[in-house]
Design an enzyme around this catalytic site. Structure first.
Site, short mmCIF file in Angstrom:
data_model
loop_
_atom_site.label_atom_id
_atom_site.label_comp_id
_atom_site.label_asym_id
_atom_site.label_seq_id
_atom_site.Cartn_x
_atom_site.Cartn_y
_atom_site.Cartn_z
N GLY A 1 0.80 -1.22 0.00
CA GLY A 1 0.00 0.00 0.00
C GLY A 1 0.84 1.27 0.00
O GLY A 1 0.44 2.29 -0.57
N ASN A 2 2.05 1.22 0.63
CA ASN A 2 2.87 2.43 0.74
C ASN A 2 3.46 2.88 -0.60
O ASN A 2 3.99 3.97 -0.71
CB ASN A 2 3.98 2.25 1.79
CG ASN A 2 5.01 1.22 1.38
OD1 ASN A 2 4.67 0.21 0.76
ND2 ASN A 2 6.25 1.45 1.73
N LYS B 1 -12.48 -10.11 6.78
CA LYS B 1 -11.84 -8.90 6.27
C LYS B 1 -12.81 -7.70 6.33
O LYS B 1 -13.81 -7.67 5.60
CB LYS B 1 -11.43 -9.17 4.81
CG LYS B 1 -10.76 -8.02 4.13
CD LYS B 1 -9.27 -8.09 4.30
CE LYS B 1 -8.61 -6.87 3.72
NZ LYS B 1 -7.22 -6.73 4.11
N LYS C 1 -3.36 -9.83 -1.71
CA LYS C 1 -2.59 -9.61 -2.93
C LYS C 1 -1.26 -10.38 -2.94
O LYS C 1 -0.78 -10.78 -4.00
CB LYS C 1 -2.35 -8.11 -3.17
CG LYS C 1 -1.45 -7.44 -2.15
CD LYS C 1 -0.20 -6.88 -2.78
CE LYS C 1 0.73 -6.23 -1.80
NZ LYS C 1 0.73 -6.50 -0.39
N LYS D 1 2.68 -12.57 3.38
CA LYS D 1 3.91 -12.35 2.58
C LYS D 1 4.85 -13.55 2.74
O LYS D 1 5.37 -14.08 1.76
CB LYS D 1 4.64 -11.07 3.02
CG LYS D 1 3.81 -9.81 2.77
CD LYS D 1 4.58 -8.57 3.11
CE LYS D 1 3.65 -7.41 3.38
NZ LYS D 1 2.65 -7.16 2.34
#
Ligand code: ADP
Ligand code: MG
Length: 342
Positions: free
Chosen positions: A30-31, A149, A234, A296
């Site tokens: 997101g960053n 979520k 993602k 991740k």
């Protein structure tokens, strides 16, 4: 801000890749698009993406083939809110998965344009294109029985109850802050458009795919698909893309340089290069938070386990050395030369 990008005629040959070109799947956090504390204006997002595009364009100029995917949390949240507000003006509301597709296009074209410009400035005649991709999920899976979520704004209990009874949605009270809709976060099973992705990369086209985890779809009995309101991580979709195209490297770029064990404790330790076995053990021990670092590390494990060369988790600023496996948490099948944690 445009940096000077030097084009290099890379001749690096990657074992197992007949074209001699290293294929990297990049998952942008997101960053890369929005920094904490920013309002999220178009100008702010474009500035952030511009910095990211410099790094990604440089990788392309060095001769790498890129497949880029990205998060969409704040953007899809806002598109969803715009739908809610539009209802008050008599405009029909779009489903969440269509809002997700809107965000794929919105963020995709911003990255695409910024990269196009960087490549032009560098004199590197390569194309970048956004593909709106779907992600097949299993509606019978456990994720659909327990949606976790949170999406959209906070509402009162009364409004939440109304949505639950009238629309059959799931809503949960969120830590005293109000009620929020929750949707399932299922596993990605397949990318229906993967053939098109493979064709494009064969033709040297760099692609932006499956933004925000892609548009979740479930398969009907006849093989057709229908959209479902869910959000796929993602990082897990990036892994699925990387596996499907037999990428060499999965590069997960986020806001921290390393994954850590004993996170936020006095025993906290950064992970450098670790073996697949070590990564699996730390993951099993629960060192990585679900919904952030957890997916991740899981994506990295799955990628290397499926035959991928290396998976790297590092910060956006370290994209270039991360791609080379010189910075960040690096997971390889056989593991650490220098031993980690360090
Ligand atoms: P992205 O948008 O890149 O997916 P996330 O917020 O989902 O970003 O994940 C990155 C965050 O994961 C870091 O900012 C950090 O706060 C958090 N995190 C959770 N567990 C760990 C861990 N064990 N080591 C490092 N960071 C962790
Ligand atoms: Mg995340």
């Amino acid at each position: 801000m445009h940096s000077q990008i030097k084009t290099v005629n890379s001749t690096t040959t990657v074992p197992g890749d007949p074209s001699g070109k290293e294929t990297i799947v990049v998952a942008l956090g997101g960053n890369a698009i929005l920094k904490p504390g920013e309002k999220g204006t178009f100008a702010e997002q474009m500035t952030n993406i511009g910095h990211t595009a410099v790094q990604l364009a440089r990788l392309i100029c060095e001769g790498k083939q890129l497949i880029i995917t990205h998060g969409n949390g704040p953007q899809v949240g806002r598109i969803f809110r715009q739908q809610e507000l539009g209802v008050q003006a008599g405009l029909p509301e779009m489903p969440l998965y269509i809002c997700g597709a809107m965000s794929q296009a919105q963020i995709g074209v911003m990255i695409q344009q910024a990269m196009h410009n960087e490549l032009v400035l560098a004199g590197c005649p390569k194309t970048v294109v956004t593909m709106i991709c779907q992600t097949l999920v299993d509606q019978e899976s456990a994720a659909f029985r327990d949606p976790t979520k949170p999406i959209g704004s906070f509402y009162s209990e009364e409004e939440a109850l109304k949505a639950m009874t009238e629309k059959g949605e799931t809503w949960k009270e969120d830590g005293g802050r109000g009620w929020r809709r929750v949707v399932p976060s299922p596993e990605p099973l397949e990318i229906p458009e993967i053939k098109a992705v493979k064709l494009l990369i064969k033709k040297d086209v760099n692609v932006i795919v499956s933004g925000g985890g892609g548009t979740p779809v479930a398969r009907n009995s006849g093989g057709t698909v229908a959209g479902v309101d869910a959000v796929v991580e993602k990082d897990l979709v990036a892994q699925e893309v990387a596996r499907a195209v037999a990428a060499d490297t999965l590069l997960i770029l986020t806001d921290v340089k390393h994954a850590k064990i004993n996170y936020r404790t006095p025993q906290e330790q950064k992970l450098g290069e670790i073996s697949l076995a070590e990564a699996k053990e730390y993951h099993r021990q629960g060192h990585f938070q679900p919904g952030s670092m957890g997916p991740k590390v899981l994506a990295a494990i799955r990628f290397v386990e499926s035959g991928g060369g290396k998976a790297v988790i590092t910060s956006l600023e370290d994209a270039l050395s991360g791609a080379e496996g010189k910075t960040g948490t690096i997971i390889k099948r056989s593991g650490a030369a220098d031993g980690s944690p360090g």
